[in-house]
Write a protein that holds these residues in place. Structure first.
Motif, PDB file in Angstrom:
ATOM      1  N   ILE A   1       3.843   7.073   4.739  1.00 17.81           N
ATOM      2  CA  ILE A   1       3.664   7.348   3.304  1.00 17.81           C
ATOM      3  C   ILE A   1       2.385   6.637   2.883  1.00 17.81           C
ATOM      4  O   ILE A   1       2.332   5.406   2.802  1.00 17.81           O
ATOM      5  N   GLU A   2       1.349   7.403   2.676  1.00 15.33           N
ATOM      6  CA  GLU A   2      -0.012   6.853   2.477  1.00 15.33           C
ATOM      7  C   GLU A   2      -0.823   7.880   1.688  1.00 15.33           C
ATOM      8  O   GLU A   2      -0.866   9.058   2.058  1.00 15.33           O
ATOM      9  N   ASP A   3      -1.466   7.421   0.625  1.00 15.68           N
ATOM     10  CA  ASP A   3      -2.227   8.369  -0.200  1.00 15.68           C
ATOM     11  C   ASP A   3      -3.674   8.541   0.251  1.00 15.68           C
ATOM     12  O   ASP A   3      -4.326   9.509  -0.137  1.00 15.68           O
ATOM     13  N   ASN A   4      -4.166   7.604   1.061  1.00 20.27           N
ATOM     14  CA  ASN A   4      -5.578   7.675   1.460  1.00 20.27           C
ATOM     15  C   ASN A   4      -5.739   8.509   2.727  1.00 20.27           C
ATOM     16  O   ASN A   4      -5.143   8.206   3.761  1.00 20.27           O
TER      17      ASN A   4
ATOM     18  N   LEU B   1       4.774   2.303   5.093  1.00 16.80           N
ATOM     19  CA  LEU B   1       4.712   2.496   3.645  1.00 16.80           C
ATOM     20  C   LEU B   1       3.515   1.790   3.042  1.00 16.80           C
ATOM     21  O   LEU B   1       3.464   0.547   3.007  1.00 16.80           O
ATOM     22  N   ASP B   2       2.578   2.563   2.567  1.00 18.04           N
ATOM     23  CA  ASP B   2       1.458   1.996   1.810  1.00 18.04           C
ATOM     24  C   ASP B   2       2.034   1.439   0.509  1.00 18.04           C
ATOM     25  O   ASP B   2       2.943   2.025  -0.072  1.00 18.04           O
ATOM     26  N   ILE B   3       1.521   0.298   0.070  1.00 15.35           N
ATOM     27  CA  ILE B   3       2.051  -0.288  -1.161  1.00 15.35           C
ATOM     28  C   ILE B   3       1.318   0.244  -2.386  1.00 15.35           C
ATOM     29  O   ILE B   3       1.914   0.495  -3.422  1.00 15.35           O
ATOM     30  N   GLN B   4       0.018   0.444  -2.254  1.00 15.34           N
ATOM     31  CA  GLN B   4      -0.734   0.964  -3.397  1.00 15.34           C
ATOM     32  C   GLN B   4      -0.742   2.477  -3.354  1.00 15.34           C
ATOM     33  O   GLN B   4      -1.576   3.105  -2.704  1.00 15.34           O
ATOM     34  N   LEU B   5       0.224   3.045  -4.040  1.00 19.96           N
ATOM     35  CA  LEU B   5       0.364   4.497  -4.122  1.00 19.96           C
ATOM     36  C   LEU B   5       0.235   4.904  -5.586  1.00 19.96           C
ATOM     37  O   LEU B   5       0.589   4.130  -6.472  1.00 19.96           O
ATOM     38  N   PRO B   6      -0.236   6.113  -5.833  1.00 21.18           N
ATOM     39  CA  PRO B   6      -0.325   6.564  -7.229  1.00 21.18           C
ATOM     40  C   PRO B   6       1.083   6.768  -7.792  1.00 21.18           C
ATOM     41  O   PRO B   6       1.976   7.217  -7.084  1.00 21.18           O
TER      42      PRO B   6
ATOM     43  N   GLU C   1      -1.331  -5.604   7.958  1.00 18.16           N
ATOM     44  CA  GLU C   1      -2.498  -5.784   7.116  1.00 18.16           C
ATOM     45  C   GLU C   1      -3.445  -4.605   7.151  1.00 18.16           C
ATOM     46  O   GLU C   1      -3.697  -4.028   8.197  1.00 18.16           O
ATOM     47  N   LYS C   2      -3.984  -4.304   5.987  1.00 19.69           N
ATOM     48  CA  LYS C   2      -5.064  -3.342   5.880  1.00 19.69           C
ATOM     49  C   LYS C   2      -6.365  -4.108   5.795  1.00 19.69           C
ATOM     50  O   LYS C   2      -6.400  -5.140   5.126  1.00 19.69           O
ATOM     51  N   PRO C   3      -7.475  -3.653   6.332  1.00 21.26           N
ATOM     52  CA  PRO C   3      -7.548  -2.410   7.111  1.00 21.26           C
ATOM     53  C   PRO C   3      -6.842  -2.570   8.452  1.00 21.26           C
ATOM     54  O   PRO C   3      -6.856  -3.649   9.024  1.00 21.26           O
TER      55      PRO C   3
HETATM   56 MN    MN Z   1      -2.965   3.589  -1.155  1.00 14.11          MN
END
Ligand code: MN
Length: 130
Positions: free
Chosen positions: A8-11, A52-57, A104-106
């Protein structure tokens, strides 16, 4: 049997890289670009692990994790948050929301799959002598 991971990732670039690395290691990847569609996918796909990406729209990753844990069939599915190092306090919030750990990202292409595999559910032992 192919193992399916839900991403689950918006980028788009992050999705592309994670999918590439996971497929190289024999995983099937199903991806979603926001929380609600990710939750729906988790319930139909029954993945062996969720990234799971944390920063999602809209609905952020913490809210997504809490919602995933409300479904009995997803209670034991490992959820790994993917968080920016800069997000102070994010990690504790991830764990409090029901995630098993975080990456961690990246993401580091050299270690990404190995990091994830630390959280994979145990493979059932083959049947032994009775
Ligand atoms: Mn994101």
């Amino acid at each position: 049997m192919r193992r399916t991971i839900l991403l689950i990732e918006d980028n788009e670039q992050n999705r592309y890289l994670a999918t590439f690395l996971l497929e190289q290691h024999g995983y099937a990847v199903v991806s979603a670009t926001d929380g609600p569609s990710g939750i729906a996918a988790a319930r139909t796909v029954a993945p062996c692990l969720i990234l799971l990406d944390i920063q999602l729209p809209g609905m952020d990753g913490h809210a997504v994790a809490r919602e995933l844990r409300l479904h009995p069939e997803l209670r034991d599915t490992p959820i790994l948050a993917v968080t920016s190092y800069a997000m102070v306090g994010d990690r504790e919030k991830c764990l409090a929301a029901g995630c098993n750990g975080y990456i961690e990202k990246p993401i580091n292409p050299e270690t990404f799959v190995a990091e994830i595999e630390l959280f994979k559910p145990p493979v059932p032992a083959p049947p032994g002598p009775a």
